[in-house]
Enzyme design. Structure first.
Site, mmCIF file in Angstrom:
data_model
loop_
_atom_site.group_PDB
_atom_site.id
_atom_site.type_symbol
_atom_site.label_atom_id
_atom_site.label_comp_id
_atom_site.label_asym_id
_atom_site.label_seq_id
_atom_site.Cartn_x
_atom_site.Cartn_y
_atom_site.Cartn_z
ATOM 1 N N LYS A 105 39.599 46.619 48.286
ATOM 2 C CA LYS A 105 40.101 45.253 48.450
ATOM 3 C C LYS A 105 40.330 45.083 49.941
ATOM 4 O O LYS A 105 41.274 45.629 50.506
ATOM 5 C CB LYS A 105 41.393 45.050 47.661
ATOM 6 N N TYR A 142 43.118 49.561 49.236
ATOM 7 C CA TYR A 142 43.700 48.248 49.520
ATOM 8 C C TYR A 142 44.011 48.187 51.010
ATOM 9 O O TYR A 142 44.982 48.774 51.474
ATOM 10 C CB TYR A 142 44.960 48.074 48.669
#
Length: 297
Positions: free
Chosen positions: A172, A144
């Site tokens: 992500k 992330y």
């Protein structure tokens, strides 16, 4: 579940919603608000759920609360879409211990691990942090990268280095189209690249990315679904028209610190997700008025 099995499940998940945490007036989690919200999300093409991520206000959730959320959503979803649990902190040891606990649950498909915040580690420190988490259990990891929240960025070449680890299966990516393009072009086969920026969903998909991990899909899931369908059919102009139409709504959802705007909109739609835990606060009346007008326009 092995990394390869999780990748196959996620290949069907182009629209993953980062789920909000509903709160009661006393600040406790409102588990009664989850069923309607989750069912409506699945009906509007949410194909995976992030639990205890940024949108869930994870910095103000305890691990025990997160585990309660995981259990509640698992019972509601019953295997219909992948469940991805936020497991990352800025403390490597804590993240390692928590992912071990989450992996034992047996129903979580992957862990979402954020870049360590506040500490400001070097790229080598970032690599070693994620390597330790990925090595701690059999649960696959999604990186992330969100420098707008945590200050420190996982540079693209560090992501490529981490992508060589068997248990690191996706990212992500909350930066630029340039970084998305570079990653999509250079990641190993099977490694999935999601944008975490709703406004870049069109760009990520047309560049060859997997899709979007989204806040806006709480209310714009149908639009994302239609836009991605047009891209898949090669109808780029039609997809771009959808992107132009929804972009002002997306911008409204980030006009003040998220998740205050999406909670404002969901409450207005009758989902009873409540307020936010300090230090985050709800939108002012004027902010809420402008946001709702833009969403309903």
């Amino acid at each position: 579940m092995s990394a390869k099995e999780t990748i196959e499940k996620l290949k069907k998940a182009r629209i993953i919603t980062a789920l909000v945490t509903p709160f009661k007036e006393n600040g406790q989690i409102n588990f009664e608000a989850f069923p309607k919200l989750v069912e409506d999300l699945l009906a509007s093409h949410t194909e995976g759920l992030i639990l205890a991520g940024t949108t869930a206000e994870s910095p103000t959730l305890t691990h025990d609360e997160e585990l309660e959320i995981f259990a509640s959503i698992n019972q509601l979803v019953d295997g219909r879409v992948p469940l991805i649990a936020g497991i990352g902190t800025n403390d490597t040891r804590d993240s390692v211990e928590f992912i071990k606990e989450v992996a034992k649950l047996g129903y979580i498909d992957a862990g979402l691990a954020v870049t360590p915040y506040y500490n400001k580690p070097s790229q080598e420190g970032i690599y070693q942090h994620f390597k330790a988490i990925a090595s701690a259990s059999d649960l696959p990891i999604i990186l992330y990268n969100i420098p707008g929240r945590v200050v420190t960025e996982i540079l693209p070449d560090t992501i490529l280095r981490l992508a060589q680890l068997e248990n690191v299966i996706a990212v992500k990516e909350c930066t630029s189209t340039d970084n998305l393009a570079y990653l999509i072009e250079n990641v190993p086969e099977g490694f999935l690249v999601y944008t975490g920026e709703d406004g870049l969903a069109f760009h990520a998909k047309t560049l060859g990315g997997q899709g979007v991990i989204s806040v806006a899909s709480h209310i714009l899931g149908q639009e994302f679904f239609e836009m991605f369908a047009e891209i898949d059919h090669g109808s780029i102009q039609e997809a771009a028209a959808i992107q132009r139409k929804i972009l002002p709504k997306i911008n409204a959802l980030f006009s003040v610190t998220s998740p205050a705007p999406i909670k404002t909109v969901l409450n207005n739609k009758g989902y009873a997700v409540g307020g936010l835990r300090l230090p985050l606060v709800a939108c002012t009346d004027q902010e809420a008025k402008i946001i709702i007008e833009q969403i309903e326009n």
